[in-house]
Design a protein around this motif. Structure first.
Motif, PDB file in Angstrom:
ATOM      1  N   THR B  21       0.841  -1.196   0.000  1.00 20.26           N
ATOM      2  CA  THR B  21       0.000   0.000   0.000  1.00 20.26           C
ATOM      3  C   THR B  21       0.875   1.244   0.000  1.00 20.26           C
ATOM      4  O   THR B  21       0.612   2.209  -0.716  1.00 20.26           O
ATOM      5  CB  THR B  21      -0.909   0.014   1.241  1.00 20.26           C
ATOM      6  OG1 THR B  21      -1.546  -1.244   1.340  1.00 20.26           O
ATOM      7  CG2 THR B  21      -1.934   1.121   1.161  1.00 20.26           C
ATOM      8  N   SER B  29      -1.663   6.502   3.500  1.00 24.20           N
ATOM      9  CA  SER B  29      -2.723   5.491   3.629  1.00 24.20           C
ATOM     10  C   SER B  29      -2.182   4.248   4.319  1.00 24.20           C
ATOM     11  O   SER B  29      -2.895   3.619   5.106  1.00 24.20           O
ATOM     12  CB  SER B  29      -3.327   5.109   2.283  1.00 24.20           C
ATOM     13  OG  SER B  29      -2.776   5.815   1.244  1.00 24.20           O
ATOM     14  N   ILE B  33      -3.832   2.639   7.636  1.00 24.61           N
ATOM     15  CA  ILE B  33      -4.259   1.252   7.773  1.00 24.61           C
ATOM     16  C   ILE B  33      -3.560   0.612   8.958  1.00 24.61           C
ATOM     17  O   ILE B  33      -4.179  -0.091   9.769  1.00 24.61           O
ATOM     18  CB  ILE B  33      -3.955   0.462   6.481  1.00 24.61           C
ATOM     19  CG1 ILE B  33      -4.833   0.977   5.347  1.00 24.61           C
ATOM     20  CG2 ILE B  33      -4.169  -1.027   6.694  1.00 24.61           C
ATOM     21  CD1 ILE B  33      -4.606   0.276   4.038  1.00 24.61           C
ATOM     22  N   ARG B 344     -19.974  -2.186  11.871  1.00 22.81           N
ATOM     23  CA  ARG B 344     -18.564  -1.833  11.818  1.00 22.81           C
ATOM     24  C   ARG B 344     -17.856  -2.141  13.141  1.00 22.81           C
ATOM     25  O   ARG B 344     -16.734  -2.599  13.166  1.00 22.81           O
ATOM     26  CB  ARG B 344     -18.452  -0.354  11.455  1.00 22.81           C
ATOM     27  CG  ARG B 344     -17.181   0.342  11.822  1.00 22.81           C
ATOM     28  CD  ARG B 344     -16.027  -0.084  10.959  1.00 22.81           C
ATOM     29  NE  ARG B 344     -14.791   0.554  11.420  1.00 22.81           N
ATOM     30  CZ  ARG B 344     -14.042   0.093  12.398  1.00 22.81           C
ATOM     31  NH1 ARG B 344     -14.375  -1.002  13.033  1.00 22.81           N
ATOM     32  NH2 ARG B 344     -12.941   0.722  12.757  1.00 22.81           N
ATOM     33  N   TRP B 372      -8.975  -5.724   8.695  1.00 24.68           N
ATOM     34  CA  TRP B 372      -9.022  -4.267   8.546  1.00 24.68           C
ATOM     35  C   TRP B 372      -8.454  -3.843   7.197  1.00 24.68           C
ATOM     36  O   TRP B 372      -9.003  -2.980   6.508  1.00 24.68           O
ATOM     37  CB  TRP B 372      -8.292  -3.550   9.684  1.00 24.68           C
ATOM     38  CG  TRP B 372      -8.381  -2.084   9.459  1.00 24.68           C
ATOM     39  CD1 TRP B 372      -7.413  -1.250   9.031  1.00 24.68           C
ATOM     40  CD2 TRP B 372      -9.569  -1.299   9.568  1.00 24.68           C
ATOM     41  NE1 TRP B 372      -7.898   0.014   8.862  1.00 24.68           N
ATOM     42  CE2 TRP B 372      -9.230   0.014   9.187  1.00 24.68           C
ATOM     43  CE3 TRP B 372     -10.884  -1.569   9.947  1.00 24.68           C
ATOM     44  CZ2 TRP B 372     -10.150   1.053   9.172  1.00 24.68           C
ATOM     45  CZ3 TRP B 372     -11.805  -0.541   9.930  1.00 24.68           C
ATOM     46  CH2 TRP B 372     -11.438   0.745   9.553  1.00 24.68           C
ATOM     47  N   TRP B 375     -11.050  -4.566   4.659  1.00 23.98           N
ATOM     48  CA  TRP B 375     -12.172  -3.632   4.816  1.00 23.98           C
ATOM     49  C   TRP B 375     -11.868  -2.309   4.126  1.00 23.98           C
ATOM     50  O   TRP B 375     -12.721  -1.708   3.475  1.00 23.98           O
ATOM     51  CB  TRP B 375     -12.431  -3.441   6.308  1.00 23.98           C
ATOM     52  CG  TRP B 375     -13.541  -2.520   6.670  1.00 23.98           C
ATOM     53  CD1 TRP B 375     -13.422  -1.255   7.136  1.00 23.98           C
ATOM     54  CD2 TRP B 375     -14.951  -2.804   6.623  1.00 23.98           C
ATOM     55  NE1 TRP B 375     -14.660  -0.727   7.377  1.00 23.98           N
ATOM     56  CE2 TRP B 375     -15.614  -1.649   7.076  1.00 23.98           C
ATOM     57  CE3 TRP B 375     -15.707  -3.902   6.250  1.00 23.98           C
ATOM     58  CZ2 TRP B 375     -16.992  -1.566   7.159  1.00 23.98           C
ATOM     59  CZ3 TRP B 375     -17.097  -3.813   6.325  1.00 23.98           C
ATOM     60  CH2 TRP B 375     -17.715  -2.665   6.777  1.00 23.98           C
ATOM     61  N   VAL B 376     -10.617  -1.830   4.265  1.00 33.73           N
ATOM     62  CA  VAL B 376     -10.239  -0.559   3.648  1.00 33.73           C
ATOM     63  C   VAL B 376     -10.049  -0.721   2.142  1.00 33.73           C
ATOM     64  O   VAL B 376     -10.505   0.094   1.350  1.00 33.73           O
ATOM     65  CB  VAL B 376      -8.944  -0.016   4.292  1.00 33.73           C
ATOM     66  CG1 VAL B 376      -8.475   1.234   3.578  1.00 33.73           C
ATOM     67  CG2 VAL B 376      -9.197   0.288   5.747  1.00 33.73           C
ATOM     68  N   GLN B 377      -9.368  -1.814   1.744  1.00 34.24           N
ATOM     69  CA  GLN B 377      -8.935  -1.900   0.357  1.00 34.24           C
ATOM     70  C   GLN B 377      -9.964  -2.514  -0.585  1.00 34.24           C
ATOM     71  O   GLN B 377      -9.834  -2.399  -1.795  1.00 34.24           O
ATOM     72  CB  GLN B 377      -7.620  -2.688   0.259  1.00 34.24           C
ATOM     73  CG  GLN B 377      -6.438  -2.010   0.921  1.00 34.24           C
ATOM     74  CD  GLN B 377      -5.992  -0.742   0.210  1.00 34.24           C
ATOM     75  OE1 GLN B 377      -6.749  -0.159  -0.552  1.00 34.24           O
ATOM     76  NE2 GLN B 377      -4.777  -0.297   0.480  1.00 34.24           N
ATOM     77  N   GLU B 379     -12.908  -1.580  -1.104  1.00 39.86           N
ATOM     78  CA  GLU B 379     -13.692  -0.561  -1.799  1.00 39.86           C
ATOM     79  C   GLU B 379     -13.027  -0.097  -3.094  1.00 39.86           C
ATOM     80  O   GLU B 379     -13.636  -0.169  -4.162  1.00 39.86           O
ATOM     81  CB  GLU B 379     -13.981   0.616  -0.866  1.00 39.86           C
ATOM     82  CG  GLU B 379     -15.131   1.449  -1.380  1.00 39.86           C
ATOM     83  CD  GLU B 379     -15.449   2.598  -0.462  1.00 39.86           C
ATOM     84  OE1 GLU B 379     -15.280   2.448   0.761  1.00 39.86           O
ATOM     85  OE2 GLU B 379     -15.868   3.636  -0.970  1.00 39.86           O
ATOM     86  N   ARG B 411     -17.770  -4.202   0.268  1.00 42.67           N
ATOM     87  CA  ARG B 411     -16.999  -4.655   1.426  1.00 42.67           C
ATOM     88  C   ARG B 411     -17.868  -5.479   2.366  1.00 42.67           C
ATOM     89  O   ARG B 411     -17.392  -6.471   2.919  1.00 42.67           O
ATOM     90  CB  ARG B 411     -16.391  -3.475   2.169  1.00 42.67           C
ATOM     91  CG  ARG B 411     -17.334  -2.330   2.432  1.00 42.67           C
ATOM     92  CD  ARG B 411     -16.866  -1.439   3.535  1.00 42.67           C
ATOM     93  NE  ARG B 411     -15.689  -0.668   3.215  1.00 42.67           N
ATOM     94  CZ  ARG B 411     -15.416   0.511   3.764  1.00 42.67           C
ATOM     95  NH1 ARG B 411     -16.257   1.040   4.618  1.00 42.67           N
ATOM     96  NH2 ARG B 411     -14.317   1.143   3.464  1.00 42.67           N
TER      97      ARG B 411
END
Lengths: 337, 434
Positions: B21, B29, B33, B344, B372, B375-377, B379, B411
């Protein structure tokens, strides 16, 4: 006497009528939860999202019907779309059972394991609904808005207070009564219904007498899909459809099922009304009702509201805890396994 | 492959993902994360204490996390003197009366002989207590909320350094957990689940509505931070010089510096907790907990007090969640009660614990980081995926627009599928309990 009548009308308008409608919706939801618990023996966290899914399909069909110009005015078009919603939801839950739950059922895992599995199902359904229809409010009510509007009522009776009954409230109650009557007829009078009750009472004995467990489970899922869709559509007609609120309905629905005694259909209905009326009563401001009942000059200065409306969750929860502490199997003895 | 090997590889994988990332997107970012991953790992450790060690099914994690957030406001914000003068003392008195009424009702229940008289006495105590409480509470609340409502309108906090709020968050969550555990722990697992779900919703409702306490939906902004502000760093000639020395532009360098500082704080906490959790797991106490989890009747027959041990570990696990909640609010720099969602903050944590491996502390930490990250990536990845899928459709067609809008909900779908797949094919998680 007029004062007394006025007080009663205010109470009916803001507490009794909404309470009965909301109670019917909760009762239908709780019936679904309780049936799953009785036959499949686990607590289905995904039930709120099943309701949302059924309502969503019904909304799409309603829109299509509206676009095609089909209407059953004064009734809302959604009633016509309801069977399609039920069928789609039944397909979804049967597929879920086939691909997810069946595997664990064969292994005879602990109920709490199935609960965790249903969390996964909840995520998938939740994502599916938001992906397809989006997270926003959707309105799909049409037809006549009121059975009797506040003004007509005032003209008819000459009272100072009006009583409004929305069409959706009337439909909710009538549909709920018909659904429950059909369900009880099915459970008590048909061969399949009897097999289901036997399976719920004693699984081994039921298997011994030649009842096909997979058929019982499949029929249960279809009934649950119907109940969830009807509850979801009625709630959406009466309030509005928003995926998020359906997730939040989980708490009052479960509270209703547990208060009535998990696994007991009659209890689920009673529980639904207990929860609904407590929520509405405790969060209603009684100022106007009391104003009519006490002599002039003694009206309360405050709102006489026991709890702010946002605390309605607290009400379902408090009742739940009180019942569990003092009568752990619920008001009507439920299953204990 | 031995389990240690497998664990090392999986942790290296997560580290690689975060580094990737950094290289592919941006280091900001990556650090974001990492920071939320650290916090998620701590939450997962707390839940693992309750579920993995003791088999308690708690679906009220969100409530404890939110209490941790509240602790940050109550500890670190400066007190609002005018509000205290207007109604602080009356508010405390009202709360004392309310609590006193409940204690008196419990006392009445325990001391009066069972029967109709007992029910009447208890109801009377509660009704009178409630009326007195409202008489005191309503004016005090109105007075406090009338003080400068656009900026304050609440009592404020104790004005202590923000790091103190972390133990306070633990204490708040532990206190709430003790109350809940006292009433609900005797229940069956699925009843406990619904009960904790309800409690967490109530905690959020209180934080949203009691403006005098937490400003409700008006949020508390500008919480004190343990790290300096980026702007101050950019104005500090020493820092700018050092940054340019490394070939970084001062703005990026300042944001990275602050985030890395948080990472350091959180890593220290996580390592400390992980060591403690490992020691607990291996200790006689940990063995006893697992024995109780696996067979309550046998453990009771050996003279173990099941209720007390359950209460103990429920309080401990919830305190860890409260700590994580306080750390998260510190990182955010603001308390926004409306953002707490059960999906969440409760169910996602459960996904972490189950996927990582319940009963294994390292598994919980791994799950925290991995889930996690996904969950972030998911999207942006979903966005790309949908771009490809919808490429045959003409630009601007309603269906294409709609599908692209839906990427955010990929997600939820992914998390659900991931949980179902892990439960099916590796039900004990990526790093199973030994």
């Amino acid at each position: 006497m007029t004062d007394f009548l006025n007080a009663f009308i205010v109470l009916a308008n803001f507490v009794l009528v909404p309470g009965i409608a909301y109670g019917s919706q909760l009762a239908l939801g709780a019936l679904g939860v309780t049936l799953i618990f009785a036959i499949l023996r686990f607590t289905n966290i995904a039930h709120g999202d099943t309701m949302a899914f059924g309502a969503m399909i019904t909304i799409f069909v309603t829109w299509a019907l509206q676009a095609a110009g089909v209407s059953i005015d004064p009734l809302p078009t959604a009633l016509l779309a309801l069977p399609v919603g039920i069928a789609a939801t039944a397909v979804l839950v049967l597929a879920t059972d086939r691909f997810v739950y069946q595997f664990y059922r064969k292994q005879k895992v602990e109920p709490v394991m199935l609960l965790i599995v249903s969390v996964g199902v909840m995520f998938v359904m939740n994502g599916l609904v938001r992906f397809i229809i989006g997270p926003d409010d959707q309105r799909f009510t049409d037809g006549e808005r009121f059975i009797i509007s506040s003004r007509t009522f005032k003209e008819m009776t000459g009272l100072a207070e009006g009583l409004a009954i929305k069409t959706t409230q009337g439909i909710t109650v009538v549909t709920a009564i018909l659904t429950v009557a059909a369900l009880f007829w099915f459970l008590n009078r048909t061969r399949m219904g009897k097999s289901m009750r036997a399976y719920s009472d004693n699984e081994d004995l039921a298997l011994l007498s030649g009842i096909n467990p997979e058929r019982v489970v499949a029929v249960t899922w279809v009934i649950v899909a119907a109940l969830a869709t009807i509850a979801g559509v009625l709630y959406g007609l009466d309030k509005s459809f928003k995926p998020f609120t359906y997730f939040h309905l989980l708490l009052p629905v479960f509270a209703a099922a547990i208060v009535g005694g998990l696994g007991n259909p009659l209890g689920a209905i009673a529980g639904g009304f207990v929860i609904a009326f407590s929520e509405v009563t405790l969060t209603y401001a009684f100022k106007r009702v009391i104003g009519y009942l006490v002599p002039e000059g003694m009206e309360p200065s405050g709102l006489v509201q026991l709890l702010a409306t946002d605390y309605k969750f607290a009400v379902s929860f408090a009742i739940l805890v009180i019942v569990l502490l003092f009568k752990p199997t619920g008001l009507f003895a439920g299953k204990n396994t | 492959m031995s389990q240690t090997m497998r664990g090392t590889l999986l942790f290296l994988l997560v580290a690689g993902l975060i580094l990737a990332t950094g290289f592919l997107q941006s280091w900001n970012s990556a650090l974001l994360i990492l920071n939320m991953g650290l916090i998620s790992a701590i939450m997962a450790l707390g839940v693992n204490l309750q579920w993995g060690f003791a088999g308690l099914f708690n679906v009220g994690i969100m409530g404890f996390v939110a209490l941790g957030g509240l602790a940050v406001v109550l500890t670190s914000m400066p007190p609002v003197g005018a509000a205290w003068a207007a109604g602080g003392a009356r508010m405390l008195l009202a709360l004392a009366v309310g609590a006193g009424a409940i204690v008196a009702a419990i006392f009445a229940w325990k001391s009066v002989t069972p029967g109709r008289k007992r029910a009447l006495v208890m109801t009377a105590v509660l009704v009178v207590g409630y009326i007195v409480y409202r008489q005191l509470f309503d004016p005090a609340r109105a007075a406090i909320e009338a003080v400068n409502p656009t900026l304050e309108g609440y009592l404020g906090g104790a004005g202590l350094p923000v790091v103190f709020s972390w133990p306070v968050g633990m204490a708040l969550a532990a206190g709430a957990a003790w109350l809940i555990g006292k009433t609900a722990l005797g229940l069956r697992s699925d009843y406990l689940a619904i009960a904790t779900l309800g409690i967490s919703e109530i905690i959020i409702a209180v934080m949203k509505n009691e403006d005098w306490l937490s400003r409700g939906v008006k949020n508390v902004n500008g919480l004190p931070r343990p790290m300096p502000y980026e702007v101050d760093l950019q104005n500090d000639p020493g820092f700018v010089e050092a940054a340019t020395g490394y070939g970084l532009d001062p703005v990026t360098a300042s944001t990275l510096y602050v985030k890395a500082g948080y990472s350091l704080y959180f890593t220290v906490v996580l390592i400390l907790l992980l060591v403690l959790a490992q020691l607990a797991l291996r200790s006689p106490w940990g063995r006893m907990m697992r024995a109780i989890r696996d067979n309550e009747v046998a453990a009771a027959a050996m003279g173990k007090n099941i209720k007390k041990r359950h209460l103990q570990i429920f309080v401990l696990g919830s305190a860890v969640c409260g700590l994580a909640g306080a750390m998260m609010t510190t990182l955010d720099g603001q308390l926004t009660p409306a953002t707490y969602q059960p999906l969440r903050y409760t169910f996602l944590i459960w996904v972490m614990v189950i996927i990582g491996g319940s009963g294994n502390n390292f598994g919980a930490v791994l799950g925290g980081f991995l889930v996690w990250f996904l969950w972030v990536q998911v999207e942006p990845l979903g966005q790309v995926f949908l771009q490809v899928v919808t490429s045959p459709l003409t630009d601007g067609s309603p269906l294409k627009e709609h599908l692209l809008d839906g990427a955010a909900y990929m997600r939820l779908l992914t998390m659900g599928l991931l949980l179902l797949v892990v439960l099916r094919f590796s039900p004990r998680g990526l790093l199973p309990e030994r």
